[in-house]
Design a protein around this motif. Structure first.
Motif, PDB file in Angstrom:
ATOM      1  N   ARG A  27       2.513  28.228  61.814  1.00 54.22           N
ATOM      2  CA  ARG A  27       1.466  26.870  62.245  1.00 54.22           C
ATOM      3  C   ARG A  27       1.350  26.219  63.421  1.00 54.22           C
ATOM      4  NH1 ARG A  27       1.379  21.442  58.626  1.00 54.22           N
ATOM      5  NH2 ARG A  27       1.128  22.810  57.033  1.00 54.22           N
ATOM      6  N   LYS A  28       0.369  26.130  64.233  1.00 54.10           N
ATOM      7  CA  LYS A  28       0.082  25.856  65.693  1.00 54.10           C
ATOM      8  C   LYS A  28       0.615  24.318  65.863  1.00 54.10           C
ATOM      9  CE  LYS A  28      -3.171  26.153  69.327  1.00 54.10           C
ATOM     10  NZ  LYS A  28      -4.469  26.454  69.496  1.00 54.10           N
ATOM     11  N   SER A  29       0.572  23.232  64.966  1.00 50.72           N
ATOM     12  CA  SER A  29       1.190  22.117  65.075  1.00 50.72           C
ATOM     13  C   SER A  29       1.344  21.407  63.842  1.00 50.72           C
ATOM     14  CB  SER A  29       0.193  21.164  66.076  1.00 50.72           C
ATOM     15  OG  SER A  29      -0.961  21.043  65.348  1.00 50.72           O
ATOM     16  N   GLY A  30       2.121  20.369  63.791  1.00 51.71           N
ATOM     17  CA  GLY A  30       2.274  19.597  62.715  1.00 51.71           C
ATOM     18  C   GLY A  30       3.316  20.459  61.708  1.00 51.71           C
ATOM     19  N   ALA A  31       4.066  21.267  61.880  1.00 51.13           N
ATOM     20  CA  ALA A  31       5.247  21.796  61.243  1.00 51.13           C
ATOM     21  C   ALA A  31       6.366  21.178  60.916  1.00 51.13           C
ATOM     22  CB  ALA A  31       5.359  23.185  61.553  1.00 51.13           C
ATOM     23  N   GLY A  32       6.399  19.919  61.463  1.00 54.38           N
ATOM     24  CA  GLY A  32       7.668  19.124  61.180  1.00 54.38           C
ATOM     25  C   GLY A  32       7.736  17.743  61.187  1.00 54.38           C
ATOM     26  N   HIS A  33       8.952  17.300  60.849  1.00 55.62           N
ATOM     27  CA  HIS A  33       8.814  15.693  60.664  1.00 55.62           C
ATOM     28  C   HIS A  33      10.138  15.271  60.602  1.00 55.62           C
ATOM     29  CE1 HIS A  33       7.923  11.476  59.609  1.00 55.62           C
ATOM     30  NE2 HIS A  33       8.621  11.778  58.656  1.00 55.62           N
ATOM     31  N   VAL A  34      10.453  14.206  61.300  1.00 53.52           N
ATOM     32  CA  VAL A  34      12.065  13.906  61.334  1.00 53.52           C
ATOM     33  C   VAL A  34      12.334  12.766  60.622  1.00 53.52           C
ATOM     34  CG1 VAL A  34      13.847  13.251  63.154  1.00 53.52           C
ATOM     35  CG2 VAL A  34      12.357  14.988  63.758  1.00 53.52           C
ATOM     36  N   PHE A  69      15.108  14.491  46.575  1.00 53.38           N
ATOM     37  CA  PHE A  69      13.809  14.143  46.830  1.00 53.38           C
ATOM     38  C   PHE A  69      12.865  15.596  46.491  1.00 53.38           C
ATOM     39  CE2 PHE A  69      10.644  12.424  49.874  1.00 53.38           C
ATOM     40  CZ  PHE A  69       9.764  11.786  48.890  1.00 53.38           C
ATOM     41  N   GLN A  70      13.004  16.553  47.104  1.00 55.85           N
ATOM     42  CA  GLN A  70      12.153  17.787  47.221  1.00 55.85           C
ATOM     43  C   GLN A  70      12.128  18.186  45.612  1.00 55.85           C
ATOM     44  OE1 GLN A  70      14.378  21.359  47.899  1.00 55.85           O
ATOM     45  NE2 GLN A  70      12.413  22.066  49.188  1.00 55.85           N
ATOM     46  N   ARG A  71      13.347  18.243  44.894  1.00 54.83           N
ATOM     47  CA  ARG A  71      13.265  18.467  43.603  1.00 54.83           C
ATOM     48  C   ARG A  71      12.720  17.542  42.627  1.00 54.83           C
ATOM     49  NH1 ARG A  71      18.795  19.161  42.938  1.00 54.83           N
ATOM     50  NH2 ARG A  71      18.934  17.195  41.655  1.00 54.83           N
ATOM     51  N   MET A  72      12.895  16.449  42.714  1.00 56.38           N
ATOM     52  CA  MET A  72      12.243  15.356  41.806  1.00 56.38           C
ATOM     53  C   MET A  72      10.677  15.446  42.042  1.00 56.38           C
ATOM     54  SD  MET A  72      14.652  14.094  40.222  1.00 56.38           S
ATOM     55  CE  MET A  72      15.691  15.622  40.332  1.00 56.38           C
ATOM     56  N   ARG A  95       2.122  12.761  48.883  1.00 62.50           N
ATOM     57  CA  ARG A  95       1.328  13.723  49.386  1.00 62.50           C
ATOM     58  C   ARG A  95       1.661  14.022  50.696  1.00 62.50           C
ATOM     59  NH1 ARG A  95      -2.448  10.510  46.438  1.00 62.50           N
ATOM     60  NH2 ARG A  95      -3.166   9.567  48.090  1.00 62.50           N
ATOM     61  N   TRP A  96       1.657  13.107  51.523  1.00 56.95           N
ATOM     62  CA  TRP A  96       1.903  13.426  52.795  1.00 56.95           C
ATOM     63  C   TRP A  96       3.206  14.005  53.070  1.00 56.95           C
ATOM     64  CZ3 TRP A  96       5.506  12.378  56.725  1.00 56.95           C
ATOM     65  CH2 TRP A  96       5.078  12.623  57.883  1.00 56.95           C
ATOM     66  N   ILE A  97       4.221  13.812  52.660  1.00 59.58           N
ATOM     67  CA  ILE A  97       5.562  14.238  52.779  1.00 59.58           C
ATOM     68  C   ILE A  97       5.788  15.674  52.229  1.00 59.58           C
ATOM     69  CG2 ILE A  97       6.921  13.103  51.104  1.00 59.58           C
ATOM     70  CD1 ILE A  97       8.433  13.367  54.821  1.00 59.58           C
ATOM     71  N   SER A  98       5.208  15.918  50.952  1.00 59.83           N
ATOM     72  CA  SER A  98       5.735  17.155  50.337  1.00 59.83           C
ATOM     73  C   SER A  98       5.888  18.423  51.116  1.00 59.83           C
ATOM     74  CB  SER A  98       4.541  17.227  49.356  1.00 59.83           C
ATOM     75  OG  SER A  98       4.800  18.336  48.415  1.00 59.83           O
ATOM     76  N   PRO A  99       4.683  18.758  51.890  1.00 60.35           N
ATOM     77  CA  PRO A  99       4.741  19.901  52.725  1.00 60.35           C
ATOM     78  C   PRO A  99       6.245  20.030  53.676  1.00 60.35           C
ATOM     79  CG  PRO A  99       2.539  19.026  52.852  1.00 60.35           C
ATOM     80  CD  PRO A  99       3.435  18.109  52.313  1.00 60.35           C
ATOM     81  N   TYR A 100       6.496  18.926  53.927  1.00 61.41           N
ATOM     82  CA  TYR A 100       7.562  19.072  55.061  1.00 61.41           C
ATOM     83  C   TYR A 100       8.945  19.184  54.175  1.00 61.41           C
ATOM     84  CZ  TYR A 100       4.250  17.235  58.359  1.00 61.41           C
ATOM     85  OH  TYR A 100       2.975  17.158  59.032  1.00 61.41           O
ATOM     86  N   LEU A 101       8.973  19.034  53.100  1.00 60.02           N
ATOM     87  CA  LEU A 101      10.271  19.361  52.213  1.00 60.02           C
ATOM     88  C   LEU A 101      10.306  20.870  51.925  1.00 60.02           C
ATOM     89  CD1 LEU A 101       9.937  16.168  50.139  1.00 60.02           C
ATOM     90  CD2 LEU A 101      11.352  16.555  52.222  1.00 60.02           C
ATOM     91  N   TYR A 102      10.399  21.924  52.940  1.00 62.82           N
ATOM     92  CA  TYR A 102      10.586  23.064  52.658  1.00 62.82           C
ATOM     93  C   TYR A 102      12.002  23.741  53.130  1.00 62.82           C
ATOM     94  CZ  TYR A 102       9.817  27.879  51.469  1.00 62.82           C
ATOM     95  OH  TYR A 102       9.895  29.260  50.992  1.00 62.82           O
ATOM     96  N   TYR A 103      12.009  23.287  54.645  1.00 63.57           N
ATOM     97  CA  TYR A 103      13.320  23.792  55.616  1.00 63.57           C
ATOM     98  C   TYR A 103      13.673  22.332  55.977  1.00 63.57           C
ATOM     99  CZ  TYR A 103      11.629  28.497  56.023  1.00 63.57           C
ATOM    100  OH  TYR A 103      11.065  29.912  55.764  1.00 63.57           O
ATOM    101  N   PHE A 104      15.319  22.314  55.799  1.00 65.83           N
ATOM    102  CA  PHE A 104      15.867  21.342  56.400  1.00 65.83           C
ATOM    103  C   PHE A 104      16.992  21.532  57.377  1.00 65.83           C
ATOM    104  CE2 PHE A 104      15.459  20.196  51.757  1.00 65.83           C
ATOM    105  CZ  PHE A 104      14.348  19.299  51.820  1.00 65.83           C
ATOM    106  N   ALA A 105      17.254  20.994  58.615  1.00 65.91           N
ATOM    107  CA  ALA A 105      18.019  21.301  59.681  1.00 65.91           C
ATOM    108  C   ALA A 105      18.681  20.235  59.968  1.00 65.91           C
ATOM    109  CB  ALA A 105      17.429  22.035  60.709  1.00 65.91           C
TER     110      ALA A 105
END
Length: 159
Positions: A27-34, A69-72, A95-105
């Motif tokens: 992804r060029k941008s928007g691949a993360g959230h903190v 949260f990801q699981r629920m 709906r907004w947060i769902s795509p960001y709940l894949y990798y956690f660091a």
């Protein structure tokens, strides 16, 4: 960063959690959230707090951590909601947060603006998923220890 620092300053263990999309490398941008996770000793668990959105996800009023949260969300669990002082719309947030709940660091050391501490991070990776090595095509990910272990990702704080 501010919320994590404030919580730590008053004795509530907190850490900054980098959330990343499945396509974090391409992804060029928007691949993360903190967000922040805070350890609540009375509940003996980490809880997810999104200070940008003023949201704490919960199930039947009980705060969740990022993995719960990801699981629920994936299970479309009845009773999933949010705590929010500004009365955010839960479905819009989900709906907004769902795509960001894949990798956690998270960093091993969460002291802010401390230059002499380790920058090592642990990343929780779904079983069978790639271990990302670059963020948004151009930012290499250094000092990352990859794990599938939820227990390793959620240690009990030392003090």
């Amino acid at each position: 960063v501010v919320l994590s620092g404030c919580l730590n300053a008053v004795g509530i263990p907190a850490r900054i959690v980098s959330l990343m999309t499945k396509d974090v490398e391409t992804r060029k941008s928007g691949a993360g959230h903190v967000v922040v996770e805070a350890y609540l000793r009375d509940m003996e668990k980490w809880i997810f707090v999104d200070p940008q959105w003023d949201v704490i996800p919960c199930l039947d009023g009980v705060p969740l951590n990022a993995v719960e949260f990801q699981r629920m969300l994936a299970e479309r669990k009845k009773g999933l909601g949010i705590l929010s002082l500004s009365r955010k719309n839960a479905h819009k947030y989900f709906r907004w947060i769902s795509p960001y709940l894949y990798y956690f660091a998270v960093k091993f050391d969460n002291r802010v603006w401390k230059t002499d501490v380790s920058s090592k991070r642990v990343m929780l990776v779904p079983i069978g998923a790639r271990e990302p090595k670059v963020f948004q095509r151009r930012f290499p990910m250094y000092n990352v220890i990859y794990t599938h272990s939820i227990n390793s990702f959620y240690p009990e704080p030392q003090h």
